[in-house]
Design a protein around this motif. Sequence first.
Motif: not given
Length: 404
Positions: A96-112
Amino acid sequence: MPPPSSNSAKPVYLDANATEPLRPSARAALLKGLEVEGNPASVHAPGRQARALLEEARTRLAQAFGREADSVVFTSGGTEADSLAVHALGAVHGRRVILGATEHAALHGAARAEKVPTEILPVDGAGRPDSARLREMLSGGPPALVCVMAANNETGVVSPLAEIAAICREAGAQLHVDAVQAAGRLPWGSRDWNEEVLREASLAVSGHKMGGIMGAGALILPHDRPLMPLLPGGGQERGRRGGTPALPALLAMVAALAESRAQDWQEIAGMRDELQARAVAAGALVAGVSAEEGAGEATTERLPNTLSLILPGVSGQTQLMLLDLAGFAVSAGSACSSGKVTSSPVLEAMGYGAQAGQAIRVSLPWNVQPGEVQAFGQAYVEMAQRLGARQPAPAAGVGWGTGA
Ligand code: PLP
């Protein structure tokens, strides 16, 4: 220097976190790379020459972070490095991926895109990930890839990586650090940004954020290891990232990192702090910094060049347009790729409420001149006076915004 008043004057560029101007050593390395005729994969002499330069750049980049050359996987930039981390260190291993709430869209987008189970790690009012919460999240559940940035692109706030890395180590979680804004700007060897703290973390870096050119980046692994690539291609980067590497841009990136590390950032921090004091006196809030701190000596550790200013009651879009007309290039909210100014998800996660749409980001480039910062300060104060910015209310509740 008087503020540039006509549209024909070259704008004062204060948007380094979007992209840094090209550094002289990076320009020289770029030109050297452009002279090379061969493809690093070719076996003839020009190919071998290209290969030698590529491998020298790999060694230099790895050594800058205390790692072996083969830990470096060259990519097209920070976004690809983050995406490769989520893919190859997360999804492929069923983590599973745990992302800091303020991470860049690069990471949020990759997880999606990878469709991995994703959990968001909340941040405090300064935007620092909540380590106690991370400990709880890691105390049960399947293995995790934890993604925490070294420093935030909008506020410059530095994450408590020493603590986060220790928690990940204890729980057996893999840590990935988006170092796109920190690399070169944060002193390597400081408390949260050093070889020992990060020895088991992967790092994402990007050439154009350090004073190289767009189109180069790297995922720097803790050590040499195989990876399931996003781009299998012709098996370049030892099967970890297919595609011909952008040699000139990669050479420029490595030169830029060295030059950036050698820069006197204190001087830039001094200019930023003076500007901050002027803006706060004119009614601004500083995102990531409490009202008391913003007015005096700030102790929240931030990148030396970054300042996120909220003008209560005035939309970021309005501020951006007025400052643009006055000849200053800054950004508002998140530097959205469509060019649209939106409320900043970073500031929203920090609890700023509607004020998340009332911020601009000033990020001083490596070659900024004191007169430019002073001229901007003057223009900012005039804008604040003209728009009748409201004095900020004292900090309350979640975050350090007034939540208005
Ligand atoms: N990560 C952070 C923190 C960034 O600020 C950026 C760019 O703004 C990226 C990743 C993406 O980097 P690149 O522009 O090299 O794709």
